[in-house]
Enzyme design. Structure first.
Site, PDB file in Angstrom:
ATOM      1  N   HIS A 117       0.676  -1.215   0.003  1.00 40.80           N
ATOM      2  CA  HIS A 117      -0.235   0.313   0.451  1.00 40.80           C
ATOM      3  C   HIS A 117       0.673   1.407   0.294  1.00 40.80           C
ATOM      4  CE1 HIS A 117      -3.974  -2.271   1.797  1.00 40.80           C
ATOM      5  NE2 HIS A 117      -3.513  -2.620   0.272  1.00 40.80           N
ATOM      6  N   CYS A 146       6.084  19.178  -7.434  1.00 39.47           N
ATOM      7  CA  CYS A 146       7.431  18.778  -7.710  1.00 39.47           C
ATOM      8  C   CYS A 146       8.228  20.534  -7.342  1.00 39.47           C
ATOM      9  CB  CYS A 146       6.462  18.009  -9.118  1.00 39.47           C
ATOM     10  SG  CYS A 146       8.326  17.695  -9.959  1.00 39.47           S
ATOM     11  N   SER A 188      -7.459  -6.523   9.651  1.00 42.37           N
ATOM     12  CA  SER A 188      -8.871  -7.032  10.114  1.00 42.37           C
ATOM     13  C   SER A 188      -9.178  -7.423   8.563  1.00 42.37           C
ATOM     14  CB  SER A 188      -9.419  -5.776   9.843  1.00 42.37           C
ATOM     15  OG  SER A 188      -8.960  -4.543   8.740  1.00 42.37           O
ATOM     16  N   ASN A 212      -3.890 -12.240  16.025  1.00 43.95           N
ATOM     17  CA  ASN A 212      -4.702 -10.960  15.700  1.00 43.95           C
ATOM     18  C   ASN A 212      -4.986 -10.768  16.753  1.00 43.95           C
ATOM     19  OD1 ASN A 212      -7.138  -8.997  14.953  1.00 43.95           O
ATOM     20  ND2 ASN A 212      -6.603  -9.418  13.261  1.00 43.95           N
ATOM     21  N   GLU A 214      -8.246  -9.958  17.449  1.00 39.93           N
ATOM     22  CA  GLU A 214      -9.494  -9.840  17.636  1.00 39.93           C
ATOM     23  C   GLU A 214     -10.163 -10.890  16.805  1.00 39.93           C
ATOM     24  OE1 GLU A 214     -12.018  -6.978  18.859  1.00 39.93           O
ATOM     25  OE2 GLU A 214      -9.717  -5.906  19.446  1.00 39.93           O
ATOM     26  N   ALA A 230       0.526  -9.093  18.667  1.00 40.91           N
ATOM     27  CA  ALA A 230       1.764  -9.725  17.400  1.00 40.91           C
ATOM     28  C   ALA A 230       3.160  -8.816  18.701  1.00 40.91           C
ATOM     29  CB  ALA A 230       1.668  -8.675  16.148  1.00 40.91           C
TER      30      ALA A 230
HETATM   31  C1  BJW Z   1      -3.711  -6.003  16.303  1.00 35.47           C
HETATM   32  C2  BJW Z   1      -2.650  -5.581  17.282  1.00 35.47           C
HETATM   33  C3  BJW Z   1      -1.552  -6.145  17.856  1.00 35.47           C
HETATM   34  C4  BJW Z   1      -3.800  -4.603  17.002  1.00 35.47           C
HETATM   35  N1  BJW Z   1      -1.891  -6.998  17.536  1.00 35.47           N
HETATM   36  N2  BJW Z   1      -3.129  -7.469  16.202  1.00 35.47           N
HETATM   37  C5  BJW Z   1     -13.353  -6.997  -3.484  1.00 35.47           C
HETATM   38  C6  BJW Z   1     -14.429  -7.199  -3.263  1.00 35.47           C
HETATM   39  C7  BJW Z   1     -14.895  -6.259  -2.480  1.00 35.47           C
HETATM   40  C8  BJW Z   1     -14.408  -5.208  -2.258  1.00 35.47           C
HETATM   41  C9  BJW Z   1     -13.216  -5.056  -3.237  1.00 35.47           C
HETATM   42  C10 BJW Z   1     -12.683  -6.287  -3.971  1.00 35.47           C
HETATM   43  N3  BJW Z   1     -11.100  -5.859  -5.112  1.00 35.47           N
HETATM   44  C11 BJW Z   1     -11.490  -4.767  -4.077  1.00 35.47           C
HETATM   45  C12 BJW Z   1     -12.376  -3.923  -3.967  1.00 35.47           C
HETATM   46  C13 BJW Z   1     -12.135  -2.072  -3.135  1.00 35.47           C
HETATM   47  C14 BJW Z   1     -11.105  -1.585  -2.220  1.00 35.47           C
HETATM   48  C15 BJW Z   1     -11.712  -2.836  -0.741  1.00 35.47           C
HETATM   49  O1  BJW Z   1     -10.993  -4.076  -0.785  1.00 35.47           O
HETATM   50  N4  BJW Z   1     -12.131  -2.364  -0.267  1.00 35.47           N
HETATM   51  C16 BJW Z   1     -12.523  -3.235   1.375  1.00 35.47           C
HETATM   52  C17 BJW Z   1     -13.105  -1.819   2.172  1.00 35.47           C
HETATM   53  C18 BJW Z   1     -14.396  -3.783   0.729  1.00 35.47           C
HETATM   54  N5  BJW Z   1     -10.033  -2.447  -2.533  1.00 35.47           N
HETATM   55  C19 BJW Z   1      -9.246  -1.545  -3.322  1.00 35.47           C
HETATM   56  O2  BJW Z   1      -9.658  -0.347  -3.327  1.00 35.47           O
HETATM   57  C20 BJW Z   1      -7.849  -1.561  -3.661  1.00 35.47           C
HETATM   58  N6  BJW Z   1      -7.422  -1.818  -4.250  1.00 35.47           N
HETATM   59  C21 BJW Z   1      -7.957  -2.586  -5.522  1.00 35.47           C
HETATM   60  O3  BJW Z   1      -7.907  -3.515  -5.088  1.00 35.47           O
HETATM   61  O4  BJW Z   1      -7.384  -1.622  -7.315  1.00 35.47           O
HETATM   62  C22 BJW Z   1      -8.355  -2.736  -7.768  1.00 35.47           C
HETATM   63  C23 BJW Z   1      -8.657  -1.545  -8.958  1.00 35.47           C
HETATM   64  C24 BJW Z   1      -7.690  -2.944 -10.701  1.00 35.47           C
HETATM   65  C25 BJW Z   1      -7.073  -2.203 -11.515  1.00 35.47           C
HETATM   66  C26 BJW Z   1      -7.045  -1.008 -11.696  1.00 35.47           C
HETATM   67  C27 BJW Z   1      -7.638   0.118 -10.644  1.00 35.47           C
HETATM   68  C28 BJW Z   1      -8.382  -0.960  -8.907  1.00 35.47           C
HETATM   69  C29 BJW Z   1      -7.480  -0.618  -2.918  1.00 35.47           C
HETATM   70  C30 BJW Z   1      -6.849  -1.067  -1.356  1.00 35.47           C
HETATM   71  C31 BJW Z   1      -6.038   0.404  -0.755  1.00 35.47           C
HETATM   72  C32 BJW Z   1      -6.048   0.444   0.720  1.00 35.47           C
HETATM   73  N7  BJW Z   1      -5.595   2.143   1.480  1.00 35.47           N
HETATM   74  C33 BJW Z   1      -5.845   2.032   2.283  1.00 35.47           C
HETATM   75  C34 BJW Z   1      -4.670   3.069   3.029  1.00 35.47           C
HETATM   76  C35 BJW Z   1      -3.283   2.911   2.749  1.00 35.47           C
HETATM   77  C36 BJW Z   1      -2.904   4.781   2.513  1.00 35.47           C
HETATM   78  C37 BJW Z   1      -2.636   4.983   4.443  1.00 35.47           C
HETATM   79  O5  BJW Z   1      -2.526   4.868   4.642  1.00 35.47           O
HETATM   80  O6  BJW Z   1      -3.256   6.457   4.435  1.00 35.47           O
HETATM   81  O7  BJW Z   1      -4.677   0.542   3.225  1.00 35.47           O
HETATM   82  S1  BJW Z   1      -7.332   1.908   3.765  1.00 35.47           S
HETATM   83  C38 BJW Z   1      -5.902   1.224   5.430  1.00 35.47           C
HETATM   84  O8  BJW Z   1      -6.791  -0.349   5.325  1.00 35.47           O
HETATM   85  C39 BJW Z   1      -4.901   0.842   4.463  1.00 35.47           C
HETATM   86  C40 BJW Z   1      -4.729   0.010   5.017  1.00 35.47           C
HETATM   87  O9  BJW Z   1      -3.458  -0.843   5.005  1.00 35.47           O
HETATM   88  C41 BJW Z   1      -5.822  -1.257   5.042  1.00 35.47           C
HETATM   89  C42 BJW Z   1      -6.355  -2.580   5.506  1.00 35.47           C
HETATM   90  O10 BJW Z   1      -6.260  -2.401   6.918  1.00 35.47           O
HETATM   91  P1  BJW Z   1      -5.734  -2.590   8.322  1.00 35.47           P
HETATM   92  O11 BJW Z   1      -3.876  -3.189   7.764  1.00 35.47           O
HETATM   93  O12 BJW Z   1      -5.924  -4.239   7.740  1.00 35.47           O
HETATM   94  O13 BJW Z   1      -5.772  -1.970   9.555  1.00 35.47           O
HETATM   95  P2  BJW Z   1      -7.481  -2.742  10.088  1.00 35.47           P
HETATM   96  O14 BJW Z   1      -7.393  -1.763  11.421  1.00 35.47           O
HETATM   97  O15 BJW Z   1      -8.384  -2.207   9.713  1.00 35.47           O
HETATM   98  O16 BJW Z   1      -6.936  -3.531  11.042  1.00 35.47           O
HETATM   99  C43 BJW Z   1      -5.873  -3.670  12.001  1.00 35.47           C
HETATM  100  C44 BJW Z   1      -5.922  -5.266  12.965  1.00 35.47           C
HETATM  101  O17 BJW Z   1      -5.150  -5.459  13.504  1.00 35.47           O
HETATM  102  C45 BJW Z   1      -7.345  -5.082  13.731  1.00 35.47           C
HETATM  103  O18 BJW Z   1      -7.794  -6.763  13.050  1.00 35.47           O
HETATM  104  C46 BJW Z   1      -6.700  -5.584  14.890  1.00 35.47           C
HETATM  105  O19 BJW Z   1      -7.280  -6.460  15.629  1.00 35.47           O
HETATM  106  C47 BJW Z   1      -5.635  -6.631  15.187  1.00 35.47           C
HETATM  107  N8  BJW Z   1      -4.817  -5.837  15.870  1.00 35.47           N
HETATM  108  N9  BJW Z   1      -3.462  -4.593  17.684  1.00 35.47           N
HETATM  109  C48 BJW Z   1      -2.389  -7.798  16.440  1.00 35.47           C
HETATM  110  N10 BJW Z   1      -1.179  -5.415  18.191  1.00 35.47           N
END
Ligand code: BJW
Length: 241
Positions: A117, A146, A188, A212, A214, A230
């Protein structure tokens, strides 16, 4: 399920992948996105993490990234990052994939890390596509521009609706097809395409281990589930290896 069982599985495997999410950095004091205290509780994802939001109001988007960068500049890797960095040396085929953009894996010493990402410390010119590393906090000008063509710079991260880097995905698809053990840590498991990685590994006969605090949509599908922090569980596995 015990850390010893996971350690035994990892000892037998050769091709091991780990994919991390925001939870890997939460013990370093970095907020996650979803859940209590998460970034999406304070900010609306659609207002910030989409190309449309940036086109609409680049200054607002940059102000939020500047705030996050200022906070991140004070953070250090935790024992979870450190263990994963050490596993690169233990297993020549170990590969780390991270959804985090904070650079803490790299600070912990991980060299083979694929930041799917992007990286919050990089800026990309919206016209030229050129990338610069910029660790200055706070930013002196918002939005930054830029130095060559004066077009807007944007954070070099992947927003919703944008494709993940093609070269990285090609590498990852190969790795997933031959992976024997996939550790899914602190995510998540809701954001695609990364949410699909465990399913691909399972389809190809590999084992999936979730770490995780949760339950997630992956919990029922994972072969091993270690519930907890973790930064505690990874050192326990490492100790049991
Ligand atoms: C602990 C802990 C501890 C806490 N120990 N655990 C198929 C189906 C449905 C939707 C889609 C699909 N395919 C694509 C989509 C759309 C979309 C998507 O997935 N939407 C969903 C929300 C449904 N995906 C996209 O748009 C992606 N692009 C794509 O698929 O492109 C296709 C394409 C092809 C060709 C042309 C055009 C397009 C892109 C996704 C980009 C995500 N970006 C972000 C922001 C990054 C920049 C920034 O930081 O500002 O990435 S969003 C945000 O979510 C960030 C993260 O990397 C990402 C995931 O979150 P993460 O890391 O899982 O965090 P949390 O907060 O959700 O979870 C934390 C976890 O940790 C929890 O479970 C806690 O319990 C746990 N935890 N403390 C262990 N100590």
């Amino acid at each position: 399920m015990s850390t010893q069982q996971v350690a035994d599985l990892l000892r037998q495997a050769k091709r091991i992948l780990a994919v991390t999410g925001a939870g890997i950095s939460s013990e370093s004091g970095v907020p996650t996105f979803r859940g209590a205290g998460g970034l999406w509780g304070r900010f609306c994802a659609e207002d910030l993490a989409t190309p449309e939001a940036f086109a609409r109001d680049p200054e607002l988007v940059w102000r939020c990234y500047d705030e996050r960068r200022q906070d991140l500049a004070l953070k250090s890797p935790n024992p979870g990052h450190t263990v994963l960095a050490g596993w690169e040396k233990r297993w020549p085929d170990f590969q780390l994939i991270t959804q985090t953009v904070d650079g803490l894996h790299q600070l912990a010493g991980s060299k083979r890390v694929i930041p799917v990402h992007g990286n919050i410390w990089e800026m990309r010119c919206v016209d030229e596509g050129s990338i610069v590393i910029d660790r200055s906090v706070p930013l002196s000008t918002i939005p930054p521009r830029c130095s060559r063509c004066h077009a807007l710079l944007r954070p070099n991260v992947v927003w919703f609706g944008e494709p993940l880097p093609a070269a990285a995905m090609a590498t990852i698809n190969k790795l997933l097809s031959r992976c024997q053990a996939l550790l899914v840590i602190g995510t998540s498991a809701m954001v695609y395409p990364v949410a699909e990685f465990p399913l691909i590994v399972k389809k190809n006969g590999g084992r999936v281990i979730e770490i995780n605090t949760e339950a997630t949509p992956l919990t029922g599908l994972a072969d091993y589930v270690l519930q907890g922090r973790a930064g505690e569980i990874l050192p326990e596995i490492d100790h049991a290896l």
